[in-house]
Write a protein that holds these residues in place. Structure first.
Motif, PDB file in Angstrom:
ATOM      1  N   THR A  85       0.875  -1.189  -0.036  1.00  0.00           N
ATOM      2  CA  THR A  85      -0.133   0.076   0.045  1.00  0.00           C
ATOM      3  C   THR A  85       0.855   1.323   0.014  1.00  0.00           C
ATOM      4  N   GLY A  86       1.944   1.226   0.657  1.00  0.00           N
ATOM      5  CA  GLY A  86       2.910   2.233   0.547  1.00  0.00           C
ATOM      6  C   GLY A  86       3.462   2.602  -0.698  1.00  0.00           C
ATOM      7  N   ALA A  87       3.948   1.674  -1.557  1.00  0.00           N
ATOM      8  CA  ALA A  87       4.413   1.788  -2.945  1.00  0.00           C
ATOM      9  C   ALA A  87       3.254   2.350  -3.786  1.00  0.00           C
ATOM     10  N   ALA A  91       9.471   6.382  -7.073  1.00  0.00           N
ATOM     11  CA  ALA A  91       7.995   6.486  -5.939  1.00  0.00           C
ATOM     12  C   ALA A  91       7.781   5.004  -5.634  1.00  0.00           C
ATOM     13  N   LEU A  92       7.824   4.171  -6.259  1.00  0.00           N
ATOM     14  CA  LEU A  92       7.722   2.630  -5.883  1.00  0.00           C
ATOM     15  C   LEU A  92       8.378   2.282  -4.699  1.00  0.00           C
ATOM     16  N   LEU A  93       9.506   2.391  -4.801  1.00  0.00           N
ATOM     17  CA  LEU A  93      10.693   1.832  -3.837  1.00  0.00           C
ATOM     18  C   LEU A  93      10.712   2.803  -2.469  1.00  0.00           C
ATOM     19  N   GLY A 116       7.420   2.007  -0.731  1.00  0.00           N
ATOM     20  CA  GLY A 116       7.690   0.662  -0.130  1.00  0.00           C
ATOM     21  C   GLY A 116       8.345   0.575   1.322  1.00  0.00           C
ATOM     22  N   LYS A 117       9.387   1.699   1.115  1.00  0.00           N
ATOM     23  CA  LYS A 117      10.227   1.804   2.241  1.00  0.00           C
ATOM     24  C   LYS A 117       9.444   2.443   3.528  1.00  0.00           C
ATOM     25  N   SER A 118       8.481   3.218   3.144  1.00  0.00           N
ATOM     26  CA  SER A 118       7.709   3.785   4.213  1.00  0.00           C
ATOM     27  C   SER A 118       6.816   2.964   4.929  1.00  0.00           C
ATOM     28  N   GLY A 119       6.419   1.725   4.005  1.00  0.00           N
ATOM     29  CA  GLY A 119       5.550   0.667   4.508  1.00  0.00           C
ATOM     30  C   GLY A 119       6.554  -0.196   5.415  1.00  0.00           C
TER      31      GLY A 119
END
Length: 374
Positions: free
Chosen positions: A57-59, A214-216, A219-222
């Motif tokens: 969901t973060g990504a 943006a994707l990565l 994802g890191k924020s997730g």
């Protein structure tokens, strides 16, 4: 020094009484074995599952912000913000950022003078309750929909109703809190910008480069959210499990297995079950554990759902109510004080918490009534 000694003695006294109480039911050995096994199982089977959802969901939310979809949603939401919350349309950005991440995301916006210039002084504290109402919204919704596989039914309609309930709860919370902020801070206006536009900045580079970054980054924020919920899930959920469920096999007694405990919450739930059934439509007294846990940590509350499903005590109505209350409260007791402090309105924290408590209850009631009618 005397105060410290007295505090230590009181704490030790409570600790000893607790051990005597636990030993009379489970035995100290079984208790510690259950404690470790429950925490381990929650870490492996729940935390990592929530983290995987948070990464995806973060990504996804990272892409929405990068390519302007979030800004488009922001523009579409603005006409509804003023009549619903009596806030400037730019407050929609606060809803989006917290829905796609977590409660404290609203603080990052509040630190931006361009953003805050759009709000009158009495409106600024309201951002705390507004942001908290949608914290972890996407993660909670995705997690609940995923549980439909375990239950063998489609839970999307129930989750959608839960989101609507959370929306009503957020309006209730903000409107009640605004009564206090107007009285405390008055109706004096700030000097506003001519335009309320507040759009996110895009990265430099080709479309593919921006897409991957943006994707990565999303994802890191997730991953950060997943790691951040570990203490809440392991400490709060383990404690809640131990006061929610009894021995796995009552005929044998306590064996020191995961999720065994002393069923204190169901006992309380039975005493007030008529109220819970009437307000929220709960199908079992044990379900009181979810809203109570949501007060401190929504991630910890989510950890209870698989166990409820295994016990076959959850209905789609319960999922709708859990979604509404989990989103609206989203662990606000553990974040509200810090968030109000960051906004600079610590003296209004009590009023903010009171308003949000009512908002969460309203969210659950509305979700239940909508499920009955729809």
């Amino acid at each position: 020094m005397k105060k410290i000694r007295a505090e230590a003695l009181v704490f030790l006294g409570i600790l000893i009484l607790l051990f005597i109480f636990v030993n009379s039911y489970m035995g100290v050995s079984n208790f510690f074995k259950t404690l470790m096994l429950t925490a381990h199982d929650l870490l492996i089977n729940t935390v990592f599952f929530i983290m995987s959802i948070a990464v995806i969901t973060g990504a996804f939310s990272g892409l929405l912000f990068e390519f302007g979809v979030a800004d488009l949603i922001d523009v579409l939401l603005k006409p509804f913000i003023k009549p619903l919350y009596n806030l400037p349309g730019v407050a929609a950005m606060g809803i989006l950022t917290t829905y796609f991440s977590d409660n404290p995301a609203i603080i990052a916006l509040a630190k931006d003078k361009r953003f805050m210039k759009n709000f009158e002084k009495w409106q600024q504290p309201l951002l705390c309750n507004l942001g908290t109402s949608f914290g972890m919204g996407l993660i909670v919704s995705t997690f609940m929909v995923a549980q439909g596989v375990r239950m063998g039914i489609n839970l999307f309609p129930a989750v959608l109703i839960g989101n609507i309930g959370a929306l009503v709860g957020s309006v209730t919370s903000v409107r009640i809190f605004s009564f206090y902020t107007k009285r405390e801070l008055g109706n004096s206006s700030n000097e506003k910008f001519v335009s309320e536009k507040y759009y996110s900045s895009s990265r430099h580079g080709s479309i593919m480069e921006r897409f991957l970054e943006a994707l990565l980054d999303g994802g890191k924020s997730g991953v950060d959210i997943g790691i951040g919920i570990i203490p809440g899930v392991l400490v709060i959920s383990t404690f809640v499990m131990i006061i929610t469920f009894g021995p796995k096999d009552p005929s044998i007694g306590y064996q020191g297995l995961a999720y065994e405990g002393i069923p204190i919450l169901p006992y309380i739930g039975k005493k007030i079950f008529v109220i819970l059934k009437w307000l929220f439509g709960f199908s079992s007294p044990e379900l009181i554990a979810f809203p109570l846990t949501s007060l401190g940590s929504t991630g910890a509350a989510l950890a209870l759902i698989p166990k409820f499903i295994d016990m076959n005590i959850v209905t789609p109505n319960d999922i709708a109510v859990f979604t509404a209350m989990g989103m609206t409260w989203s662990g606000y007791l553990s974040t509200h004080i810090a968030m109000m402090d960051e906004l600079g309105y610590r003296h209004l924290t009590g009023k903010a918490i009171l308003s949000h408590t009512v908002g969460g209850l309203v969210a659950g009631i509305v979700a239940h009534l909508m499920y009955l009618f729809m």
